[in-house]
Design a protein around this motif. Structure first.
Motif, PDB file in Angstrom:
ATOM      1  N   LYS A 146      -8.674   8.542  -5.152  1.00 53.42           N
ATOM      2  CA  LYS A 146      -9.882   8.130  -6.561  1.00 53.42           C
ATOM      3  C   LYS A 146      -9.087   8.510  -7.845  1.00 53.42           C
ATOM      4  O   LYS A 146      -9.216   7.786  -8.478  1.00 53.42           O
ATOM      5  CB  LYS A 146     -11.016   9.124  -5.875  1.00 53.42           C
ATOM      6  N   LYS A 147      -8.348   9.292  -7.849  1.00 52.41           N
ATOM      7  CA  LYS A 147      -8.163  10.262  -8.924  1.00 52.41           C
ATOM      8  C   LYS A 147      -7.100   9.271  -9.601  1.00 52.41           C
ATOM      9  O   LYS A 147      -6.839   8.576 -10.964  1.00 52.41           O
ATOM     10  CB  LYS A 147      -7.730  12.001  -9.228  1.00 52.41           C
ATOM     11  N   VAL A 148      -6.102   9.056  -8.423  1.00 49.11           N
ATOM     12  CA  VAL A 148      -4.742   8.180  -9.608  1.00 49.11           C
ATOM     13  C   VAL A 148      -5.216   6.739  -9.722  1.00 49.11           C
ATOM     14  O   VAL A 148      -4.848   6.515 -10.479  1.00 49.11           O
ATOM     15  CB  VAL A 148      -3.756   7.854  -7.896  1.00 49.11           C
ATOM     16  N   ALA A 206      -6.112  22.551  -8.987  1.00 45.88           N
ATOM     17  CA  ALA A 206      -6.107  21.565  -8.793  1.00 45.88           C
ATOM     18  C   ALA A 206      -6.336  20.819  -7.110  1.00 45.88           C
ATOM     19  O   ALA A 206      -7.121  20.356  -5.937  1.00 45.88           O
ATOM     20  CB  ALA A 206      -6.717  20.360  -9.207  1.00 45.88           C
ATOM     21  N   ALA A 207      -4.582  20.096  -7.508  1.00 45.15           N
ATOM     22  CA  ALA A 207      -4.529  19.432  -6.132  1.00 45.15           C
ATOM     23  C   ALA A 207      -4.799  20.002  -4.756  1.00 45.15           C
ATOM     24  O   ALA A 207      -4.955  20.070  -3.758  1.00 45.15           O
ATOM     25  CB  ALA A 207      -2.935  19.672  -6.045  1.00 45.15           C
ATOM     26  N   GLY A 208      -4.531  21.376  -5.192  1.00 42.61           N
ATOM     27  CA  GLY A 208      -4.857  22.724  -3.481  1.00 42.61           C
ATOM     28  C   GLY A 208      -6.372  22.244  -3.226  1.00 42.61           C
ATOM     29  O   GLY A 208      -6.004  22.637  -1.746  1.00 42.61           O
ATOM     30  N   ALA A 209      -7.486  22.979  -3.664  1.00 41.84           N
ATOM     31  CA  ALA A 209      -8.549  22.298  -3.537  1.00 41.84           C
ATOM     32  C   ALA A 209      -8.823  21.261  -2.932  1.00 41.84           C
ATOM     33  O   ALA A 209      -9.661  20.606  -2.476  1.00 41.84           O
ATOM     34  CB  ALA A 209      -8.992  22.905  -4.895  1.00 41.84           C
ATOM     35  N   ASN A 210      -7.774  20.480  -3.166  1.00 40.94           N
ATOM     36  CA  ASN A 210      -8.347  18.889  -2.817  1.00 40.94           C
ATOM     37  C   ASN A 210      -7.694  18.650  -1.406  1.00 40.94           C
ATOM     38  O   ASN A 210      -8.573  17.738  -0.908  1.00 40.94           O
ATOM     39  CB  ASN A 210      -7.675  17.553  -3.413  1.00 40.94           C
ATOM     40  N   LYS A 211      -6.838  19.082  -1.438  1.00 39.49           N
ATOM     41  CA  LYS A 211      -6.645  18.812   0.435  1.00 39.49           C
ATOM     42  C   LYS A 211      -7.510  19.239   1.165  1.00 39.49           C
ATOM     43  O   LYS A 211      -7.874  20.374   1.375  1.00 39.49           O
ATOM     44  CB  LYS A 211      -4.886  19.698   0.563  1.00 39.49           C
ATOM     45  N   GLY A 212      -6.918  18.583   2.535  1.00 40.86           N
ATOM     46  CA  GLY A 212      -8.127  19.369   3.556  1.00 40.86           C
ATOM     47  C   GLY A 212      -9.347  18.716   3.563  1.00 40.86           C
ATOM     48  O   GLY A 212      -9.370  18.098   4.411  1.00 40.86           O
ATOM     49  N   ALA A 247       1.310  -1.698   0.336  1.00 37.44           N
ATOM     50  CA  ALA A 247      -0.126   0.073  -0.123  1.00 37.44           C
ATOM     51  C   ALA A 247       0.458   1.123  -0.097  1.00 37.44           C
ATOM     52  O   ALA A 247       2.283   1.245   0.619  1.00 37.44           O
ATOM     53  CB  ALA A 247      -0.927  -0.471   1.333  1.00 37.44           C
ATOM     54  N   ALA A 248       0.421   1.934  -0.943  1.00 40.12           N
ATOM     55  CA  ALA A 248       1.178   3.516  -0.931  1.00 40.12           C
ATOM     56  C   ALA A 248      -0.408   4.597  -0.443  1.00 40.12           C
ATOM     57  O   ALA A 248      -0.967   4.368  -0.952  1.00 40.12           O
ATOM     58  CB  ALA A 248       1.821   4.029  -1.586  1.00 40.12           C
ATOM     59  N   GLU A 249      -0.263   5.378   0.840  1.00 38.78           N
ATOM     60  CA  GLU A 249      -1.054   5.872   1.345  1.00 38.78           C
ATOM     61  C   GLU A 249      -0.907   7.409   0.866  1.00 38.78           C
ATOM     62  O   GLU A 249       0.096   7.827   1.214  1.00 38.78           O
ATOM     63  CB  GLU A 249      -1.189   5.666   3.402  1.00 38.78           C
ATOM     64  N   LEU A 250      -1.631   8.348   0.671  1.00 44.20           N
ATOM     65  CA  LEU A 250      -1.860   9.293  -0.405  1.00 44.20           C
ATOM     66  C   LEU A 250      -2.220  10.267   0.365  1.00 44.20           C
ATOM     67  O   LEU A 250      -3.201  10.018   2.222  1.00 44.20           O
ATOM     68  CB  LEU A 250      -2.323   9.582  -1.683  1.00 44.20           C
ATOM     69  N   ASP A 251      -2.199  11.537   1.004  1.00 45.08           N
ATOM     70  CA  ASP A 251      -2.588  13.070   1.819  1.00 45.08           C
ATOM     71  C   ASP A 251      -4.577  13.180   1.450  1.00 45.08           C
ATOM     72  O   ASP A 251      -4.714  14.234   2.145  1.00 45.08           O
ATOM     73  CB  ASP A 251      -1.629  14.330   1.601  1.00 45.08           C
ATOM     74  N   SER A 252      -4.735  12.497   0.533  1.00 47.42           N
ATOM     75  CA  SER A 252      -6.320  13.023  -0.130  1.00 47.42           C
ATOM     76  C   SER A 252      -7.199  11.891  -0.496  1.00 47.42           C
ATOM     77  O   SER A 252      -6.609  11.362  -1.603  1.00 47.42           O
ATOM     78  CB  SER A 252      -6.286  14.221  -0.512  1.00 47.42           C
ATOM     79  N   ALA A 253      -8.496  12.226  -0.395  1.00 46.57           N
ATOM     80  CA  ALA A 253      -9.069  10.511  -0.859  1.00 46.57           C
ATOM     81  C   ALA A 253     -10.059  10.924  -2.323  1.00 46.57           C
ATOM     82  O   ALA A 253      -9.353   9.861  -3.191  1.00 46.57           O
ATOM     83  CB  ALA A 253     -10.376  10.777   0.223  1.00 46.57           C
TER      84      ALA A 253
END
Ligand SMILES: *Cc1c(COP(=O)(O)O)cnc(C)c1O
Length: 418
Positions: free
Chosen positions: A354-356, A408-414, A344-350
Motif C-alpha cells: 500500500k505504501k509503495v 517501521a519496516a519491522g513493525a509492518n511484517k508478520g 506483478a511484483a509481490e511484496l512481503d507485506s500488505a
C-alpha cells in the motif's frame, strides 16, 4: 475550495460510496501519460485497469470516434450496421473461435458465457447426454460484479453481502489438479478459468492444470470457458493468454482493451457451443453498437500495423528482467510474475504494498495493488524501455528508503500477511 475539493465534497454527498479514489483530478491524457488539472504529468502503468491498450488520445482512435459519431452512434440490434461482422471476423480469426456475441462490459460478457454453458448443457440433455448445471470456478478468480459473475468470483468480500448468489458454483483450489479431478463430474456444465488470473494477483495457471481442465470438460461435453477480459487482446504478446498454452477453450470473453477505452465486451465461442443459442434467448440494447465496434476494429488494426504485441513482449520482458534485478536487491520483493505487459511484483507485506503504491503516486507514477500484497502493472502497449527505467528507479528508491527505516519496516511484517 479547489476544483478537486469541490468535486470530492459533492461526490461524498451524491455517489454510492463504492470507491476509495486517489485525490487527483485528471483532465486529459497523451500516450502513456495522464495530466492533472494543474498540468502535472503522470506515467500511467495501470492504463485505466488495462483498458487503454493504445494509451491516451491515440490519433487513430480519435479519428475513428470522430468519423463514426458523425455517421452513427447507436441503432440497436434490430438492424445491421457495418462493424459487427467486420469485428467478429477479425476476432474469430485471431482467437480460433467461430462465433461472437457483443456486450457492453466484461461482466456482461461473462454472464452471457455462463448462460451459454447452462443452455448448452440443456441442449445436450435433450439429446440424451448426462450433464448437469454446476460450475467449477477457481480460487482467487475474478469475473465481475453482476450476480453470476460475482457468484463465480472467489473473494468473499465481493460475494457475501449479496448472498444468496447463483446456485451450483464450486471453487477448485488454484492449480490443484487432484482437487479439480475430485470435484469434476457429469454434474458440471462448465469449468471457468483465467489463463492468467488478474485481480487474483497475476497468477498463470500451470500447463498441467489447464490441460486437465480441457480433457475433463471434453470427456462429458462440459464447456471450458476462459476469461480473457484482462489478459486478452494482445496484452501478453498473443491475442489470448490461452494461446501460450496451445489449449483451445470452447468459450472465451474479452472486454477491457477491446475498444481502446470505449465500453465493449465480447463472448467468443465454438460452433458447437453456439448451437445452444436461438433468436430471442439472449440480447442487449447497447452491446455491439457501431461506435464501439468501429473503434475496436481500429484498435486491432493499429496493434498489428504498429507491431504492438511484439512491443508488449519485448518491453514486458525487459520490465520483468528489471523487476527480477530489483528483487535480488530488495528482500521485500518475494516474487516477480507476468507475461508481456501484464506484470506483478509481490511484496512481503500488505502494508508495504500500500505504501509503495502511495509513494509511486507521489512520484507521479500510477500502479496499483491487488490481492493485498501484489503490485500490478497493466500499461499501454506503446510503453517504451525508458518508461520502465523510470518506474524501476522509483521503486528502487522507495524500497531503499523503506529499508533505511527499520523500525517501521519491522513493525509492518508478520501482521499484514495472514
Ligand atoms: C475486469 C474483469 C472482469 C469484469 O469486467 P467489467 O468490465 O469490470 O465488468 C471480468 N473478468 C476479468 C478477468 C476481469 O479482469
Amino acid at each position: 475550495m479547489s476544483k478537486l475539493e469541490k468535486i470530492r465534497e459533492a461526490e461524498s454527498r451524491l455517489l454510492l460510496q463504492t470507491y476509495d479514489r486517489n485525490p487527483i483530478l485528471f483532465e486529459r491524457g497523451e500516450g502513456v501519460h495522464l495530466i492533472d488539472e494543474q498540468g502535472a504529468r503522470y506515467l500511467d502503468l495501470l492504463g485505466g485497469i488495462g483498458v487503454n491498450a493504445l494509451g491516451y488520445a491515440h490519433p487513430d482512435v480519435v479519428e475513428t470516434i470522430a468519423r463514426q459519431c458523425k455517421d452513427l452512434i447507436h441503432i440497436s440490434n434490430l438492424y445491421y450496421h457495418h462493424w459487427q461482422a467486420e469485428l467478429a471476423e477479425k476476432l474469430t480469426t485471431r482467437t480460433g473461435m467461430e462465433r461472437v456475441f457483443f456486450s457492453n462490459s466484461g461482466t456482461e460478457a461473462w454472464e452471457g458465457a455462463l448462460k451459454l454453458a447452462r443452455a448448452h448443457a440443456g441442449l445436450l440433455r435433450g439429446e440424451g447426454r448426462e450433464i448437469g448445471t454446476k460450475f467449477l470456478a477457481l480460487e482467487h478468480s475474478f469475473h465481475g460484479r453482476t450476480f453470476g459473475s460475482v457468484s463465480t468470483t472467489w473473494k468473499a468480500k465481493y460475494r457475501e453481502p449479496f448472498a444468496p448468489g447463483l446456485p451450483g458454483v464450486e471453487f477448485v483450489r488454484f492449480d490443484d489438479v487432484a482437487d479439480l479431478r475430485a470435484k469434476f463430474s457429469n454434474e458440471v456444465c462448465a469449468i471457468l478459468i483465467e489463463a492468467i488470473q488478474g485481480e487474483g494477483g497475476v497468477r498463470p495457471v500451470s500447463r498441467e492444470f489447464f490441460a486437465v481442465a480441457r480433457e475433463l470438460a471434453s470427456s462429458t461435453g462440459a464447456l471450458l470457458i476462459a476469461d480473457e477480459i484482462q489478459a486478452g487482446m494482445g496484452r501478453t504478446g498473443k491475442w489470448c493468454a490461452y494461446q501460450h498454452y496451445g489449449i483451445q477453450p470452447d468459450v472465451t470473453t474479452l472486454a477491457k482493451q477491446l475498444a481502446g477505452g470505449v465500453p465493449l465486451g465480447a463472448i467468443l465461442c465454438t460452433e458447437e457451443a453456439a448451437r445452444a443459442i436461438h433468436a430471442g434467448m439472449h440480447g442487449t440494447t447497447f452491446g455491439g453498437g457501431p461506435l464501439a465496434c468501429a473503434v475496436a476494429c481500429t484498435v486491432i488494426d493499429v496493434i498489428e500495423r504498429d507491431g504492438l504485441m511484439e512491443n508488449a513482449s519485448a518491453v514486458g520482458g525487459y520490465f520483468i528482467a528489471q523487476l527480477d534485478w530489483l528483487a535480488k536487491k530488495h528482500a521485500a520483493i518475494v516474487d516477480v510474475r507476468g507475461k508481456g505487459l501484464m506484470l506483478a511484483a509481490e511484496l512481503d507485506s500488505a502494508e508495504l504494498a500500500k505504501k509503495v503504491v502511495a509513494e509511486m503516486l507521489k512520484r507521479r507514477i500510477l500502479i496499483n495493488c491487488t490481492s493485498e500484497t501484489v503490485l500490478r502493472m497493466l500499461p499501454p502497449y506503446i510503453l517504451k524501455k525508458q518508461h520502465v527505467d523510470e518506474a524501476i528507479r522509483a521503486l528502487d528508491e522507495i524500497l531503499t528508503e523503506e529499508e533505511a527505516a527499520p523500525a517501521a519496516a519491522g513493525a509492518n511484517k508478520g501482521e499484514a500477511r495472514g
